[in-house]
Design a protein around this motif. Structure first.
Motif, PDB file in Angstrom:
ATOM      1  N   GLU A  49       6.870 -20.508  16.142  1.00 20.86           N
ATOM      2  CA  GLU A  49       5.800 -20.033  15.281  1.00 20.86           C
ATOM      3  C   GLU A  49       6.356 -19.146  14.178  1.00 20.86           C
ATOM      4  OE1 GLU A  49       3.006 -17.217  16.848  1.00 20.86           O
ATOM      5  OE2 GLU A  49       4.485 -16.228  18.130  1.00 20.86           O
ATOM      6  N   LEU A  50       5.707 -19.220  13.026  1.00 21.30           N
ATOM      7  CA  LEU A  50       6.073 -18.364  11.906  1.00 21.30           C
ATOM      8  C   LEU A  50       5.525 -16.969  12.170  1.00 21.30           C
ATOM      9  CD1 LEU A  50       7.282 -17.995   9.066  1.00 21.30           C
ATOM     10  CD2 LEU A  50       5.077 -18.728   8.147  1.00 21.30           C
ATOM     11  N   VAL A  51       6.405 -16.002  12.214  1.00 14.14           N
ATOM     12  CA  VAL A  51       6.021 -14.619  12.471  1.00 14.14           C
ATOM     13  C   VAL A  51       5.728 -13.893  11.164  1.00 14.14           C
ATOM     14  CG1 VAL A  51       6.822 -12.408  13.383  1.00 14.14           C
ATOM     15  CG2 VAL A  51       7.369 -14.534  14.588  1.00 14.14           C
ATOM     16  N   ALA A  52       6.619 -14.056  10.204  1.00 15.91           N
ATOM     17  CA  ALA A  52       6.459 -13.390   8.915  1.00 15.91           C
ATOM     18  C   ALA A  52       7.223 -14.179   7.867  1.00 15.91           C
ATOM     19  CB  ALA A  52       6.974 -11.955   8.975  1.00 15.91           C
ATOM     20  N   GLY A  53       6.700 -14.178   6.647  1.00 12.59           N
ATOM     21  CA  GLY A  53       7.354 -14.885   5.555  1.00 12.59           C
ATOM     22  C   GLY A  53       7.283 -14.086   4.283  1.00 12.59           C
ATOM     23  N   MET A  54       8.195 -14.386   3.375  1.00 10.40           N
ATOM     24  CA  MET A  54       8.230 -13.689   2.092  1.00 10.40           C
ATOM     25  C   MET A  54       8.529 -14.688   0.988  1.00 10.40           C
ATOM     26  SD  MET A  54      10.533 -10.420   0.904  1.00 10.40           S
ATOM     27  CE  MET A  54       9.482  -9.226   1.713  1.00 10.40           C
ATOM     28  N   SER A  55       7.713 -14.665  -0.058  1.00 11.06           N
ATOM     29  CA  SER A  55       7.935 -15.545  -1.203  1.00 11.06           C
ATOM     30  C   SER A  55       9.044 -14.984  -2.087  1.00 11.06           C
ATOM     31  CB  SER A  55       6.645 -15.674  -2.012  1.00 11.06           C
ATOM     32  OG  SER A  55       6.375 -14.450  -2.698  1.00 11.06           O
ATOM     33  N   ARG A  56       9.390 -15.726  -3.107  1.00 14.07           N
ATOM     34  CA  ARG A  56      10.414 -15.256  -4.050  1.00 14.07           C
ATOM     35  C   ARG A  56       9.909 -14.023  -4.795  1.00 14.07           C
ATOM     36  NH1 ARG A  56      12.666 -19.327  -7.954  1.00 14.07           N
ATOM     37  NH2 ARG A  56      14.483 -17.956  -7.840  1.00 14.07           N
ATOM     38  N   SER A  57       8.599 -13.926  -4.960  1.00 13.41           N
ATOM     39  CA  SER A  57       8.010 -12.771  -5.653  1.00 13.41           C
ATOM     40  C   SER A  57       7.745 -11.609  -4.710  1.00 13.41           C
ATOM     41  CB  SER A  57       6.689 -13.186  -6.313  1.00 13.41           C
ATOM     42  OG  SER A  57       5.729 -13.506  -5.322  1.00 13.41           O
ATOM     43  N   SER A  58       8.148 -11.754  -3.448  1.00 15.81           N
ATOM     44  CA  SER A  58       7.987 -10.734  -2.408  1.00 15.81           C
ATOM     45  C   SER A  58       6.580 -10.627  -1.853  1.00 15.81           C
ATOM     46  CB  SER A  58       8.459  -9.357  -2.894  1.00 15.81           C
ATOM     47  OG  SER A  58       9.836  -9.386  -3.189  1.00 15.81           O
ATOM     48  N   ARG A  59       5.763 -11.643  -2.089  1.00 18.71           N
ATOM     49  CA  ARG A  59       4.494 -11.716  -1.350  1.00 18.71           C
ATOM     50  C   ARG A  59       4.842 -11.913   0.109  1.00 18.71           C
ATOM     51  NH1 ARG A  59       1.427 -16.271  -2.257  1.00 18.71           N
ATOM     52  NH2 ARG A  59      -0.323 -15.236  -1.258  1.00 18.71           N
TER      53      ARG A  59
END
Length: 123
Positions: A46-56
């Motif tokens: 499962e995905l716990v946490a993610g971050m976009s290139r813009s730091s969202r």
């Protein structure tokens, strides 16, 4: 190609904290969209946490308010600060990276994976 190496896992008592790190190397377009997954025995990853290139950022409901995902100024080291750990947080934690060029997207699929680091929470 992108290589990912996780560190920081271990054994901790319930209520304690751990900080996971993931160092990225290889052909990287900075910043890179990255995330943390976990997989407990007999469970799906499962995905716990993610971050976009813009730091969202994105957090699974089960970790909101307890886990914090962050990235260093060089934009190629990812962290996961885990506080108030619970028994159910016990799992193998994997760092993942995406080749997406989209600035705001928090990926749900990733091309590159680390080997994982074990987190065990004891009572």
């Amino acid at each position: 190609q992108v290589q990912l190496v996780e560190s920081g896992g271990g054994l901790v008592q319930a209520g304690g904290s751990l900080r996971l790190s993931c160092a990225a190397s290889g052909t990287i377009f900075r910043p890179i969209a990255m995330g943390w997954y976990r997989q407990a025995p007999g469970m799906e990853r499962e995905l716990v946490a993610g971050m976009s290139r813009s730091s969202r950022t994105y957090y699974a409901d089960s970790v909101k308010g307890r886990f914090t995902i962050s990235r260093d100024n060089g934009q190629i080291t990812l962290y996961l600060q885990m506080n108030s750990l619970k028994l159910e947080d016990t799992a193998m934690y994997y760092c993942a990276a995406s080749s997406t060029r989209a600035w705001e997207v928090i990926p749900r699929t990733y091309e590159y994976w680390g080997q994982g680091t074990q987190v065990t929470v004891s009572s």
